[in-house]
Design a protein around this motif. Structure first.
Motif, PDB file in Angstrom:
ATOM      1  N   LEU A  35       0.841  -1.200   0.000  1.00 36.77           N
ATOM      2  CA  LEU A  35       0.000   0.000   0.000  1.00 36.77           C
ATOM      3  C   LEU A  35       0.880   1.255   0.000  1.00 36.77           C
ATOM      4  N   LEU A  36       1.889   1.269   0.900  1.00 35.63           N
ATOM      5  CA  LEU A  36       2.738   2.457   1.014  1.00 35.63           C
ATOM      6  C   LEU A  36       3.452   2.774  -0.291  1.00 35.63           C
ATOM      7  N   ALA A  44      -4.230  10.269  -0.451  1.00 38.47           N
ATOM      8  CA  ALA A  44      -3.953   8.863  -0.140  1.00 38.47           C
ATOM      9  C   ALA A  44      -2.900   8.768   0.962  1.00 38.47           C
ATOM     10  N   TYR A  45      -1.928   9.693   0.915  1.00 37.28           N
ATOM     11  CA  TYR A  45      -0.917   9.731   1.976  1.00 37.28           C
ATOM     12  C   TYR A  45      -1.556  10.048   3.324  1.00 37.28           C
ATOM     13  N   ILE A  46      -2.536  10.924   3.283  1.00 34.41           N
ATOM     14  CA  ILE A  46      -3.204  11.269   4.549  1.00 34.41           C
ATOM     15  C   ILE A  46      -3.905  10.044   5.124  1.00 34.41           C
ATOM     16  N   ILE A  47      -4.536   9.276   4.248  1.00 35.13           N
ATOM     17  CA  ILE A  47      -5.205   8.058   4.719  1.00 35.13           C
ATOM     18  C   ILE A  47      -4.179   7.076   5.296  1.00 35.13           C
ATOM     19  N   ALA A  48      -3.024   6.941   4.611  1.00 39.66           N
ATOM     20  CA  ALA A  48      -1.972   6.058   5.117  1.00 39.66           C
ATOM     21  C   ALA A  48      -1.479   6.554   6.475  1.00 39.66           C
ATOM     22  N   THR A  49      -1.389   7.881   6.614  1.00 42.74           N
ATOM     23  CA  THR A  49      -0.952   8.459   7.887  1.00 42.74           C
ATOM     24  C   THR A  49      -1.922   8.108   9.010  1.00 42.74           C
ATOM     25  N   VAL A  50      -3.209   8.268   8.702  1.00 38.65           N
ATOM     26  CA  VAL A  50      -4.227   7.951   9.711  1.00 38.65           C
ATOM     27  C   VAL A  50      -4.109   6.482  10.114  1.00 38.65           C
ATOM     28  N   PHE A 257      -8.060  -3.163   7.685  1.00 36.52           N
ATOM     29  CA  PHE A 257      -7.003  -2.758   6.760  1.00 36.52           C
ATOM     30  C   PHE A 257      -7.567  -2.561   5.354  1.00 36.52           C
ATOM     31  N   LEU A 258      -8.418  -3.503   4.923  1.00 37.94           N
ATOM     32  CA  LEU A 258      -8.949  -3.432   3.557  1.00 37.94           C
ATOM     33  C   LEU A 258      -9.789  -2.170   3.371  1.00 37.94           C
ATOM     34  N   ILE A 259     -10.507  -1.757   4.417  1.00 39.03           N
ATOM     35  CA  ILE A 259     -11.297  -0.522   4.321  1.00 39.03           C
ATOM     36  C   ILE A 259     -10.371   0.670   4.061  1.00 39.03           C
ATOM     37  N   PHE A 260      -9.267   0.736   4.869  1.00 38.11           N
ATOM     38  CA  PHE A 260      -8.315   1.826   4.666  1.00 38.11           C
ATOM     39  C   PHE A 260      -7.717   1.758   3.263  1.00 38.11           C
TER      40      PHE A 260
END
Ligand SMILES: Nc1ncnc2c1ncn2[C@@H]1O[C@H](COP(=O)(O)OP(=O)(O)O)[C@@H](O)[C@H]1O
Ligand SMILES: [Mg+2]
Lengths: 271, 283
Positions: A35-36, A44-50, A257-260
């Motif tokens: 994902l990263l 998308a980076y913000i979502i990964a950060t969250v 995880f899949l939701i994110f």
């Protein structure tokens, strides 16, 4: 000097992540890495950060400890940043003439890529730290063994790989202590590891490495005998004291995880 | 019963010039260890004690002669696991015999190898850690333990196979006096309370004096074999091969040489009593 090595630095705890099955933790770590490396846009980076903050909070390991584990990696992070800053072509922000021939320039794209790359690596390190901080080394190697098991048919030595990792993890503190001891002994005789050219410093390491290797071989020999004496005969017919299975907790984690991941993918497409 | 019958053994070493150098380490050794016995093996460095020990669980196979464990020959590869699970072995360096990074996982290693079911492994691990008094440390990392504690874990790791015999090859050589005391008292308790057969290789005379039976090795041969009292009576022979006798024995011997009427003793308590009696007679 080896105190910062985080491998095998399990922190006792009883959090949701601590109690997950190691196989699922490994799978999720792998998916998280993928994902990263596939996100590119800021949303998308913000979502990964969250998500990263979410797992850090969930694992109930003091944030200080996670940061401590990142310290040895600072050099790699800096190196990545500098390389990306200098090597990316585009609209120059600052330029610098070198010997009147080369121009070094930091570009707008360079800044952007450097920041994103560093953030990506940072999250990756945090994610793997969460894995190793919440999973005992034995559970970790056990998980790897079980995940690799299906590959036995194509002759992947899953048991041997896991056993090698177990032993490596067991001996890292022992050998680190020993290196410390040998180094102090050599220092006491006037050895100098800190000054001189790189070549000189590398040469100064020889009196440390030679005794270390000699002792490592002796240890390996004795350990092999001790393992044999305790009936070790490879992975065949072996059982385990703790058998963990994928349960509802692990399915829950996968779904979260899949939701994110889906949210991040949506963000990529929309932008 | 461990029966070592006329066993000889050589290490083959290839010299720099390609010659094969034979180093005869065991020379026609015979030794029988009966169930429930506590046997100490003494001998200076290089006399072949470790080599002999490694014959008792089939890590080494005799060149000539036989080594039988409850009638099973160590030459029989199919019986090797059965032999090894019956003859536990603890080595000198506690750091180099632990496989796992957590105490209880290390204790579980042997029964896991033997394919024991999970719940049974759990039960054995708990029981064995309690026997050696290390249950409170079950989640600890071996590198954080003291030498004596590590060696007790090593003993527990071997007990988890539920062996009949336990061979300890200089288990106290790298320990401080406190660690030594912990390990030796644990071994004696196993022998007394669980009727475990013990073979203790040591070069501490006091440890050997506490065994029922002592065998002395020199240059690949067993030169003395008897009760501790009998063996330490042979002060001349022991001195000849460079071994000491327990300090108490030595003191009594020297006093006797000087004309005092003091009998042969092997423990400090006996020695104290003998001297007290001698003084009483005099006054
Ligand atoms: N793996 C080996 N290879 C070659 N020679 C060995 C090996 N192990 C021991 N020896 C030699 O065998 C002799 C007896 O060793 P050992 O049985 O370890 O004696 P002890 O335990 O009484 O000190 C020594 O001379 C030693 O050098
Ligand atoms: Mg030895």
């Amino acid at each position: 000097m080896f105190k910062d090595v985080i491998i095998g630095q399990y922190v006792e705890g009883n959090s949701f992540i601590h109690r997950m099955d190691p196989k699922m933790k490994l799978i999720l770590t792998l998916l998280y890495m993928i994902l990263l490396f596939s996100v590119k846009s800021i949303p998308a980076y913000i979502i990964a950060t969250v998500f990263t903050l979410f797992i850090v909070c969930l694992c109930a390991v003091p944030f200080k400890l996670i940061l401590k584990g990142l310290k040895p990696m600072i050099f790699i992070l800096l190196f990545t940043a500098v390389m990306n800053l200098l090597m990316t072509r585009g609209e120059p922000l600052i330029s610098y003439e070198l010997f009147g021939r080369f121009t070094l320039s930091v570009t707008k794209e360079g800044v952007r890529i450097a920041v994103l790359m560093v953030v990506r690596l940072l999250y990756l390190l945090i994610g793997t730290s969460v894995l190793t901080l919440t999973t005992t080394p034995l559970k970790l190697t056990d998980g790897i063994e079980r995940l690799l098991k299906p590959l036995d048919v194509i002759k992947v030595p899953s048991h041997e790989i896991a056993m090698m990792m177990t032993i490596a993890l067991r001996f890292i503190p022992t050998l680190a202590d020993e290196t410390d001891k040998i180094m102090k002994a050599q220092l006491a005789r006037g050895a100098d590891f800190e000054s001189g050219s790189i070549f000189r410093r590398a040469k100064a390491l020889i009196p440390i490495l030679v005794p270390l290797f000699v002792s490592a071989f002796r240890r390996a020999d004795e350990l092999a005998t001790a393992m044999e004496a305790r009936c070790y005969h490879g992975g065949e017919g072996r059982t385990k004291m703790n058998v963990s299975r994928i349960g509802s907790r692990d399915i829950k984690a996968l779904v979260i995880f899949l939701i994110f991941a889906a949210a991040a993918a949506a963000a990529e497409i929309i932008v | 019963m461990i029966e070592i019958k006329n066993v000889s053994y050589c290490y083959h070493k290839e010299e720099a010039d390609g010659r094969i150098n034979e180093n005869k380490v065991l020379n026609n050794v015979s030794l029988t260890v009966h169930e429930g016995e506590f046997v100490a093996i003494l001998g200076h460095n290089g006399s072949g004690k470790s080599t002999l020990a490694k014959h008792m669980n089939g890590i080494l196979v005799p060149e000539t002669g036989d080594c039988l464990i409850d009638g099973l020959s160590t030459r029989d590869e199919k019986k090797l696991l059965e032999i090894r699970s019956n003859v536990g072995m603890v080595f000198q360096n506690p750091d180099n015999q632990m496989v796992a990074a957590v105490v209880e996982d290390d204790v579980a290693f042997a029964p896991e190898n033997l394919g024991v079911p999970s719940e049974e492994i759990r039960r054995r691990v708990d029981e064995c850690l309690k026997i050696v008094g290390m249950w409170d440390y079950r989640r600890a990392q071996p590198s954080r333990l003291s030498g004596g504690q590590k060696q007790r874990v090593a003993i527990a790791s071997v007990l988890a196979m539920e062996p009949k015999y336990i061979i300890l090859d200089e288990p106290t050589a790298m320990l401080d006096p406190k660690g030594r005391e912990e390990v030796i008292s644990t071994i004696h308790r196993l022998n007394r309370e669980r009727n475990m057969t013990v073979v203790l290789i040591t070069h501490y005379m006091e440890e050997a004096a506490s065994a029922e039976r002592v065998a002395v090795m020199d240059d690949g041969e067993i030169i003395l074999d008897g009760t501790a009292r009998e063996v330490f009576h042979e002060i001349e022979i022991l001195k000849n091969i460079g071994l000491d006798v327990p300090q108490a024995t030595e003191l009594a011997f020297m006093l006797r040489e000087d004309g005092f009427n003091i009998p042969h003793v092997i423990t400090v308590d006996e020695c104290v009593q003998a001297i007290a009696e001698a003084l009483e007679v005099k006054s």
